[in-house]
Design a protein around this motif. Sequence first.
Motif, PDB file in Angstrom:
ATOM      1  N   ARG A   6       0.812  -1.203   0.000  1.00 46.35           N
ATOM      2  CA  ARG A   6       0.000   0.000   0.000  1.00 46.35           C
ATOM      3  C   ARG A   6       0.850   1.260   0.000  1.00 46.35           C
ATOM      4  N   SER A   7       2.142   1.101  -0.235  1.00 47.48           N
ATOM      5  CA  SER A   7       3.025   2.263  -0.239  1.00 47.48           C
ATOM      6  C   SER A   7       2.643   3.238  -1.345  1.00 47.48           C
ATOM      7  N   THR A   8       2.748   4.513  -1.043  1.00 52.36           N
ATOM      8  CA  THR A   8       2.433   5.550  -2.028  1.00 52.36           C
ATOM      9  C   THR A   8       3.692   6.140  -2.642  1.00 52.36           C
ATOM     10  N   ILE A   9       4.859   5.636  -2.254  1.00 48.41           N
ATOM     11  CA  ILE A   9       6.111   6.176  -2.770  1.00 48.41           C
ATOM     12  C   ILE A   9       6.353   5.684  -4.191  1.00 48.41           C
ATOM     13  N   THR A  10       6.744   6.568  -5.075  1.00 46.69           N
ATOM     14  CA  THR A  10       7.025   6.222  -6.459  1.00 46.69           C
ATOM     15  C   THR A  10       8.494   5.882  -6.620  1.00 46.69           C
ATOM     16  N   TRP A  11       8.746   4.764  -7.263  1.00 48.95           N
ATOM     17  CA  TRP A  11      10.132   4.370  -7.513  1.00 48.95           C
ATOM     18  C   TRP A  11      10.777   5.345  -8.484  1.00 48.95           C
ATOM     19  N   ARG A  12      11.988   5.756  -8.166  1.00 45.72           N
ATOM     20  CA  ARG A  12      12.701   6.734  -8.976  1.00 45.72           C
ATOM     21  C   ARG A  12      13.727   6.047  -9.860  1.00 45.72           C
ATOM     22  N   ASP A  13      14.271   6.793 -10.792  1.00 44.92           N
ATOM     23  CA  ASP A  13      15.303   6.281 -11.672  1.00 44.92           C
ATOM     24  C   ASP A  13      16.568   5.961 -10.889  1.00 44.92           C
ATOM     25  N   TYR A  14      17.318   4.958 -11.367  1.00 48.21           N
ATOM     26  CA  TYR A  14      18.549   4.538 -10.693  1.00 48.21           C
ATOM     27  C   TYR A  14      19.500   5.708 -10.474  1.00 48.21           C
ATOM     28  N   ASN A  15      19.575   6.611 -11.435  1.00 45.34           N
ATOM     29  CA  ASN A  15      20.501   7.741 -11.324  1.00 45.34           C
ATOM     30  C   ASN A  15      20.211   8.615 -10.107  1.00 45.34           C
ATOM     31  N   TYR A  16      18.946   8.668  -9.710  1.00 41.30           N
ATOM     32  CA  TYR A  16      18.582   9.434  -8.517  1.00 41.30           C
ATOM     33  C   TYR A  16      19.255   8.842  -7.285  1.00 41.30           C
ATOM     34  N   TYR A  17      19.177   7.537  -7.141  1.00 37.87           N
ATOM     35  CA  TYR A  17      19.767   6.876  -5.978  1.00 37.87           C
ATOM     36  C   TYR A  17      21.295   6.965  -6.016  1.00 37.87           C
ATOM     37  N   GLU A  18      21.854   6.825  -7.189  1.00 35.93           N
ATOM     38  CA  GLU A  18      23.312   6.939  -7.338  1.00 35.93           C
ATOM     39  C   GLU A  18      23.797   8.325  -6.926  1.00 35.93           C
ATOM     40  N   ALA A  19      23.072   9.359  -7.311  1.00 39.92           N
ATOM     41  CA  ALA A  19      23.476  10.730  -7.029  1.00 39.92           C
ATOM     42  C   ALA A  19      23.342  11.088  -5.553  1.00 39.92           C
ATOM     43  N   ASN A  20      22.410  10.441  -4.850  1.00 42.03           N
ATOM     44  CA  ASN A  20      22.125  10.818  -3.468  1.00 42.03           C
ATOM     45  C   ASN A  20      22.638   9.831  -2.428  1.00 42.03           C
ATOM     46  N   ALA A  21      23.190   8.716  -2.855  1.00 43.51           N
ATOM     47  CA  ALA A  21      23.576   7.661  -1.914  1.00 43.51           C
ATOM     48  C   ALA A  21      24.641   8.106  -0.922  1.00 43.51           C
ATOM     49  N   ALA A  22      25.595   8.900  -1.355  1.00 43.99           N
ATOM     50  CA  ALA A  22      26.717   9.270  -0.498  1.00 43.99           C
ATOM     51  C   ALA A  22      26.299  10.146   0.670  1.00 43.99           C
ATOM     52  N   THR A  23      25.233  10.900   0.521  1.00 43.51           N
ATOM     53  CA  THR A  23      24.834  11.857   1.553  1.00 43.51           C
ATOM     54  C   THR A  23      23.513  11.516   2.233  1.00 43.51           C
ATOM     55  N   ILE A  24      22.906  10.401   1.853  1.00 43.70           N
ATOM     56  CA  ILE A  24      21.585  10.075   2.367  1.00 43.70           C
ATOM     57  C   ILE A  24      21.648   9.668   3.837  1.00 43.70           C
ATOM     58  N   ASN A  25      20.632  10.064   4.589  1.00 45.17           N
ATOM     59  CA  ASN A  25      20.474   9.651   5.979  1.00 45.17           C
ATOM     60  C   ASN A  25      19.550   8.438   6.003  1.00 45.17           C
ATOM     61  N   MET A  26      20.081   7.281   6.370  1.00 47.44           N
ATOM     62  CA  MET A  26      19.316   6.039   6.307  1.00 47.44           C
ATOM     63  C   MET A  26      18.038   6.109   7.141  1.00 47.44           C
ATOM     64  N   GLU A  27      18.117   6.781   8.292  1.00 49.85           N
ATOM     65  CA  GLU A  27      16.951   6.875   9.161  1.00 49.85           C
ATOM     66  C   GLU A  27      15.818   7.666   8.511  1.00 49.85           C
ATOM     67  N   LYS A  28      16.153   8.605   7.647  1.00 45.65           N
ATOM     68  CA  LYS A  28      15.141   9.449   7.035  1.00 45.65           C
ATOM     69  C   LYS A  28      14.470   8.804   5.820  1.00 45.65           C
ATOM     70  N   ILE A  29      15.061   7.758   5.281  1.00 46.07           N
ATOM     71  CA  ILE A  29      14.473   7.126   4.089  1.00 46.07           C
ATOM     72  C   ILE A  29      13.831   5.777   4.419  1.00 46.07           C
ATOM     73  N   THR A  30      13.797   5.401   5.685  1.00 48.70           N
ATOM     74  CA  THR A  30      13.200   4.137   6.099  1.00 48.70           C
ATOM     75  C   THR A  30      12.158   4.370   7.178  1.00 48.70           C
ATOM     76  N   SER A  31      11.321   3.375   7.380  1.00 43.72           N
ATOM     77  CA  SER A  31      10.213   3.514   8.314  1.00 43.72           C
ATOM     78  C   SER A  31      10.556   3.072   9.730  1.00 43.72           C
ATOM     79  N   CYS A  32      11.722   2.450   9.910  1.00 42.37           N
ATOM     80  CA  CYS A  32      12.097   2.025  11.255  1.00 42.37           C
ATOM     81  C   CYS A  32      13.609   1.870  11.336  1.00 42.37           C
ATOM     82  N   GLU A  33      14.098   1.790  12.552  1.00 43.49           N
ATOM     83  CA  GLU A  33      15.537   1.671  12.783  1.00 43.49           C
ATOM     84  C   GLU A  33      16.099   0.390  12.176  1.00 43.49           C
TER      85      GLU A  33
END
Length: 305
Positions: free
Chosen positions: A11-38
């Motif tokens: 039932r997730s409403t999040i839209t899957w993005r292009d691979y390049n999006y994840y590649e560009a943001n992986a180095a600076t992403i905060n894992m806690e902010k992109i997941t629903s639990c620890e």
Amino acid sequence: IACLSLKSCLRSTITWRDYNYYEANAATINMEKITSCEGNAKILHRLCADDPPRIIHLILGGETFSSNSFIFEGDDLGWLSYFIGKSEYLQILDIKYLPGGEEGHAIVEGIARSKSIRYIKINNLSNDAFASIMRALGSLSQLENLAIDGNNNVDPNDWSELGTLLESGVCKLKELFLCRNNYIGNEGLDVLSNGLRGIGSSLKVLRLQNNSIGNEGLLAVVEALQNCTGLEILDLSSNDFSSAAAGLGSLSDWLQNSPMILKYLGFECCSITDEGLHALAEGAANHCEELGLDGNESITATGLS
């Protein structure tokens, strides 16, 4: 072992993005902010970590979860896909469930990008999910073990996706497990036969238990094994060979004409008769170290003589 439940993400409403999006943001992403639990954050971190505890064996779906591995609805599975594809240490992927739509597509793309996965186990998949995974495996030249085990709702003709994968020669499998897939049957084995020939001498273990195979399917298996000169274990247990004297005789001929000696040949619980055992006997006696015949109650003292 880490375990992720994907069913709750339907039932997730999040839209899957292009691979390049994840590649560009992986180095600076905060894992806690992109997941629903620890726990989910820890999984993504361990997938890309250079230091222990790394994830070697990842389970997607299922009903048993560890305390730090359940993924709640709302997670962007594109990140899971990205880190599956980037992991250098993930070796075993156990797929118990694959969501549909963009979420499923995201997971499949991550699998296709992996350079480390060597063992994949699949069960409980639909036709579409199964086909998507088989196409993704065409990119995994390092894959050594493939297990398709139970409750996969795949029609006989749709096993052609696996046949195409194996026939391509991309995956030089050492072990192939096709067990408890009731829809394979004789027709499915016929579809798979060219694929089995394509694996060749790298194949050491072939398990085809409980797949509703009869005489015609066994004949197709024997024909497909002509190139499998490195085979050590062949297990055909829990199929119905009550009227398979021709197929068993063909297997015996193949064993006698092959330079190898099997370590194990399994025909447990196959309803083999005295006639069938006589047809198999010469090849099995001289070209395998152990013959499994437990559970064949139709065999009499005459058959064993």
